[in-house]
Write a protein that holds these residues in place. Structure first.
Motif, PDB file in Angstrom:
ATOM      1  N   LEU A  83       9.875  -3.619   2.206  1.00  0.00           N
ATOM      2  CA  LEU A  83       8.978  -3.845   1.059  1.00  0.00           C
ATOM      3  C   LEU A  83       8.519  -5.298   0.947  1.00  0.00           C
ATOM      4  CD1 LEU A  83      10.851  -1.621  -1.522  1.00  0.00           C
ATOM      5  CD2 LEU A  83       8.537  -1.215  -0.639  1.00  0.00           C
ATOM      6  N   ALA A  84       9.276  -6.229   1.501  1.00  0.00           N
ATOM      7  CA  ALA A  84       8.899  -7.644   1.417  1.00  0.00           C
ATOM      8  C   ALA A  84       7.843  -8.023   2.452  1.00  0.00           C
ATOM      9  CB  ALA A  84      10.130  -8.536   1.586  1.00  0.00           C
ATOM     10  N   THR A  85       7.949  -7.438   3.642  1.00  0.00           N
ATOM     11  CA  THR A  85       7.045  -7.823   4.737  1.00  0.00           C
ATOM     12  C   THR A  85       6.052  -6.733   5.112  1.00  0.00           C
ATOM     13  OG1 THR A  85       8.513  -6.986   6.479  1.00  0.00           O
ATOM     14  CG2 THR A  85       8.843  -9.284   5.723  1.00  0.00           C
ATOM     15  N   GLY A  86       6.340  -5.489   4.718  1.00  0.00           N
ATOM     16  CA  GLY A  86       5.519  -4.349   5.117  1.00  0.00           C
ATOM     17  C   GLY A  86       5.880  -3.810   6.479  1.00  0.00           C
ATOM     18  N   GLN A  87       6.755  -4.491   7.209  1.00  0.00           N
ATOM     19  CA  GLN A  87       7.100  -4.114   8.578  1.00  0.00           C
ATOM     20  C   GLN A  87       7.631  -2.685   8.656  1.00  0.00           C
ATOM     21  OE1 GLN A  87      10.090  -6.603  10.345  1.00  0.00           O
ATOM     22  NE2 GLN A  87      10.080  -5.498  12.268  1.00  0.00           N
ATOM     23  N   ALA A  88       7.145  -1.920   9.653  1.00  0.00           N
ATOM     24  CA  ALA A  88       7.688  -0.603   9.945  1.00  0.00           C
ATOM     25  C   ALA A  88       9.035  -0.799  10.631  1.00  0.00           C
ATOM     26  CB  ALA A  88       6.737   0.180  10.843  1.00  0.00           C
ATOM     27  N   LEU A  89      10.085  -0.224  10.068  1.00  0.00           N
ATOM     28  CA  LEU A  89      11.436  -0.430  10.587  1.00  0.00           C
ATOM     29  C   LEU A  89      11.904   0.698  11.489  1.00  0.00           C
ATOM     30  CD1 LEU A  89      13.057  -1.726   7.282  1.00  0.00           C
ATOM     31  CD2 LEU A  89      12.214  -3.084   9.217  1.00  0.00           C
ATOM     32  N   THR A  90      11.365   1.904  11.300  1.00  0.00           N
ATOM     33  CA  THR A  90      11.783   3.048  12.105  1.00  0.00           C
ATOM     34  C   THR A  90      10.578   3.900  12.469  1.00  0.00           C
ATOM     35  OG1 THR A  90      12.205   4.464  10.179  1.00  0.00           O
ATOM     36  CG2 THR A  90      14.069   3.184  11.003  1.00  0.00           C
ATOM     37  N   LEU A  91      10.714   4.593  13.576  1.00  0.00           N
ATOM     38  CA  LEU A  91       9.707   5.573  13.966  1.00  0.00           C
ATOM     39  C   LEU A  91       9.808   6.776  13.027  1.00  0.00           C
ATOM     40  CD1 LEU A  91      10.168   5.390  17.828  1.00  0.00           C
ATOM     41  CD2 LEU A  91       8.323   4.389  16.465  1.00  0.00           C
ATOM     42  N   PRO A  92       8.765   7.514  12.838  1.00  0.00           N
ATOM     43  CA  PRO A  92       7.573   7.545  13.654  1.00  0.00           C
ATOM     44  C   PRO A  92       6.514   6.505  13.280  1.00  0.00           C
ATOM     45  CG  PRO A  92       7.475   9.317  12.080  1.00  0.00           C
ATOM     46  CD  PRO A  92       8.806   8.645  11.899  1.00  0.00           C
ATOM     47  N   ALA A  93       6.701   5.723  12.242  1.00  0.00           N
ATOM     48  CA  ALA A  93       5.714   4.684  11.895  1.00  0.00           C
ATOM     49  C   ALA A  93       5.854   3.517  12.864  1.00  0.00           C
ATOM     50  CB  ALA A  93       5.915   4.209  10.467  1.00  0.00           C
ATOM     51  N   ASP A  94       4.717   2.992  13.313  1.00  0.00           N
ATOM     52  CA  ASP A  94       4.757   1.827  14.186  1.00  0.00           C
ATOM     53  C   ASP A  94       3.777   0.743  13.729  1.00  0.00           C
ATOM     54  OD1 ASP A  94       2.380   3.020  14.878  1.00  0.00           O
ATOM     55  OD2 ASP A  94       2.834   3.189  17.001  1.00  0.00           O
ATOM     56  N   ARG A  95       3.141   0.959  12.567  1.00  0.00           N
ATOM     57  CA  ARG A  95       2.241  -0.038  11.994  1.00  0.00           C
ATOM     58  C   ARG A  95       2.760  -0.436  10.619  1.00  0.00           C
ATOM     59  NH1 ARG A  95      -2.651   2.821  11.048  1.00  0.00           N
ATOM     60  NH2 ARG A  95      -1.328   4.641  11.253  1.00  0.00           N
ATOM     61  N   PRO A  96       2.606  -1.708  10.249  1.00  0.00           N
ATOM     62  CA  PRO A  96       3.112  -2.177   8.959  1.00  0.00           C
ATOM     63  C   PRO A  96       2.237  -1.735   7.785  1.00  0.00           C
ATOM     64  CG  PRO A  96       1.953  -3.941  10.050  1.00  0.00           C
ATOM     65  CD  PRO A  96       1.985  -2.792  11.024  1.00  0.00           C
ATOM     66  N   LEU A  97       2.813  -1.799   6.606  1.00  0.00           N
ATOM     67  CA  LEU A  97       2.082  -1.623   5.354  1.00  0.00           C
ATOM     68  C   LEU A  97       1.479  -2.960   4.955  1.00  0.00           C
ATOM     69  CD1 LEU A  97       4.820   0.262   3.303  1.00  0.00           C
ATOM     70  CD2 LEU A  97       2.803   1.287   4.400  1.00  0.00           C
ATOM     71  N   THR A  98       0.399  -2.930   4.225  1.00  0.00           N
ATOM     72  CA  THR A  98      -0.153  -4.157   3.656  1.00  0.00           C
ATOM     73  C   THR A  98       0.647  -4.499   2.401  1.00  0.00           C
ATOM     74  OG1 THR A  98      -2.369  -3.690   4.493  1.00  0.00           O
ATOM     75  CG2 THR A  98      -2.211  -5.232   2.647  1.00  0.00           C
ATOM     76  N   ASP A 109       0.854  -1.178   0.000  1.00  0.00           N
ATOM     77  CA  ASP A 109       0.000   0.000   0.000  1.00  0.00           C
ATOM     78  C   ASP A 109       0.892   1.231   0.000  1.00  0.00           C
ATOM     79  OD1 ASP A 109      -2.209  -1.600  -0.038  1.00  0.00           O
ATOM     80  OD2 ASP A 109      -2.885  -1.090   1.992  1.00  0.00           O
ATOM     81  N   ASP A 110       0.468   2.254  -0.737  1.00  0.00           N
ATOM     82  CA  ASP A 110       1.326   3.411  -0.988  1.00  0.00           C
ATOM     83  C   ASP A 110       1.256   4.485   0.086  1.00  0.00           C
ATOM     84  OD1 ASP A 110       3.110   5.048  -2.547  1.00  0.00           O
ATOM     85  OD2 ASP A 110       1.365   6.245  -3.097  1.00  0.00           O
ATOM     86  N   THR A 111       0.445   4.350   1.086  1.00  0.00           N
ATOM     87  CA  THR A 111       0.296   5.418   2.074  1.00  0.00           C
ATOM     88  C   THR A 111       1.047   5.077   3.350  1.00  0.00           C
ATOM     89  OG1 THR A 111      -1.877   5.903   1.165  1.00  0.00           O
ATOM     90  CG2 THR A 111      -1.382   6.826   3.322  1.00  0.00           C
ATOM     91  N   CYS A 112       1.914   5.983   3.784  1.00  0.00           N
ATOM     92  CA  CYS A 112       2.658   5.820   5.028  1.00  0.00           C
ATOM     93  C   CYS A 112       1.670   5.619   6.170  1.00  0.00           C
ATOM     94  CB  CYS A 112       3.513   7.060   5.285  1.00  0.00           C
ATOM     95  SG  CYS A 112       4.470   6.990   6.810  1.00  0.00           S
ATOM     96  N   THR A 113       1.950   4.672   7.059  1.00  0.00           N
ATOM     97  CA  THR A 113       1.043   4.402   8.161  1.00  0.00           C
ATOM     98  C   THR A 113       1.161   5.436   9.279  1.00  0.00           C
ATOM     99  OG1 THR A 113       2.621   2.895   9.221  1.00  0.00           O
ATOM    100  CG2 THR A 113       1.001   1.919   7.708  1.00  0.00           C
ATOM    101  N   HIS A 114       2.160   6.286   9.213  1.00  0.00           N
ATOM    102  CA  HIS A 114       2.310   7.358  10.194  1.00  0.00           C
ATOM    103  C   HIS A 114       1.502   8.579   9.789  1.00  0.00           C
ATOM    104  CE1 HIS A 114       4.473  11.178  11.255  1.00  0.00           C
ATOM    105  NE2 HIS A 114       4.139  10.737  12.442  1.00  0.00           N
ATOM    106  N   ALA A 115       1.485   8.887   8.511  1.00  0.00           N
ATOM    107  CA  ALA A 115       0.784  10.069   8.002  1.00  0.00           C
ATOM    108  C   ALA A 115       0.259   9.743   6.611  1.00  0.00           C
ATOM    109  CB  ALA A 115       1.734  11.257   7.950  1.00  0.00           C
ATOM    110  N   GLU A 116      -0.712  10.458   6.169  1.00  0.00           N
ATOM    111  CA  GLU A 116      -1.335  10.215   4.857  1.00  0.00           C
ATOM    112  C   GLU A 116      -0.448  10.762   3.739  1.00  0.00           C
ATOM    113  OE1 GLU A 116      -4.357   8.576   4.280  1.00  0.00           O
ATOM    114  OE2 GLU A 116      -4.091   8.014   6.378  1.00  0.00           O
ATOM    115  N   ILE A 117       0.691  10.123   3.513  1.00  0.00           N
ATOM    116  CA  ILE A 117       1.679  10.592   2.543  1.00  0.00           C
ATOM    117  C   ILE A 117       2.042   9.451   1.609  1.00  0.00           C
ATOM    118  CG2 ILE A 117       4.071  11.396   2.316  1.00  0.00           C
ATOM    119  CD1 ILE A 117       3.624  12.880   4.982  1.00  0.00           C
ATOM    120  N   SER A 118       2.139   9.765   0.315  1.00  0.00           N
ATOM    121  CA  SER A 118       2.508   8.766  -0.683  1.00  0.00           C
ATOM    122  C   SER A 118       3.959   8.349  -0.510  1.00  0.00           C
ATOM    123  CB  SER A 118       2.294   9.314  -2.094  1.00  0.00           C
ATOM    124  OG  SER A 118       2.821   8.417  -3.047  1.00  0.00           O
TER     125      SER A 118
END
Length: 106
Positions: free
Chosen positions: A77-92, A46-55
């Protein structure tokens, strides 16, 4: 998050996808980032950052990660896992299929 199970949608020809240069497509109302990583593997999330609504397609690709240009959050990109803050939720992550030189994403 688990990969999507919907029917694949045509994204582009495989020749249009250059290593490290993401493509942003909207499929069924959802913005998707498609990129060929440094190892040559085609990835889709998914193209939207899970921290903010940014492409994320406007961000930076390095190896198999994407970095949000606004706040520096990095995702695998393989797992969607958030690797650094400020994001703490993965991408689909999205399933990729290649048929006859065409890329499809589910």
């Amino acid at each position: 998050m688990p990969a999507s199970t919907s029917e694949p949608s045509l994204v582009c020809a495989e020749t249009e996808l250059r290593t490290g240069h993401p493509i942003r497509k909207v499929i069924d109302g959802q913005a998707i980032l498609i990129v060929r990583d440094d190892t040559g593997v085609i990835r889709a999330v998914d193209d939207t950052c899970t921290h903010a609504e940014i492409s994320l397609a406007d961000g930076f690709i390095e190896g198999r990660t994407v970095e949000c240009w606004a706040h520096g959050a990095r995702f695998d990109l393989a797992t969607g896992q958030a690797l650094t803050l400020p994001a703490d939720r993965p991408l689909t992550t999205r399933r990729i299929e290649v048929h006859d030189g065409m890329i499809y994403v589910a």
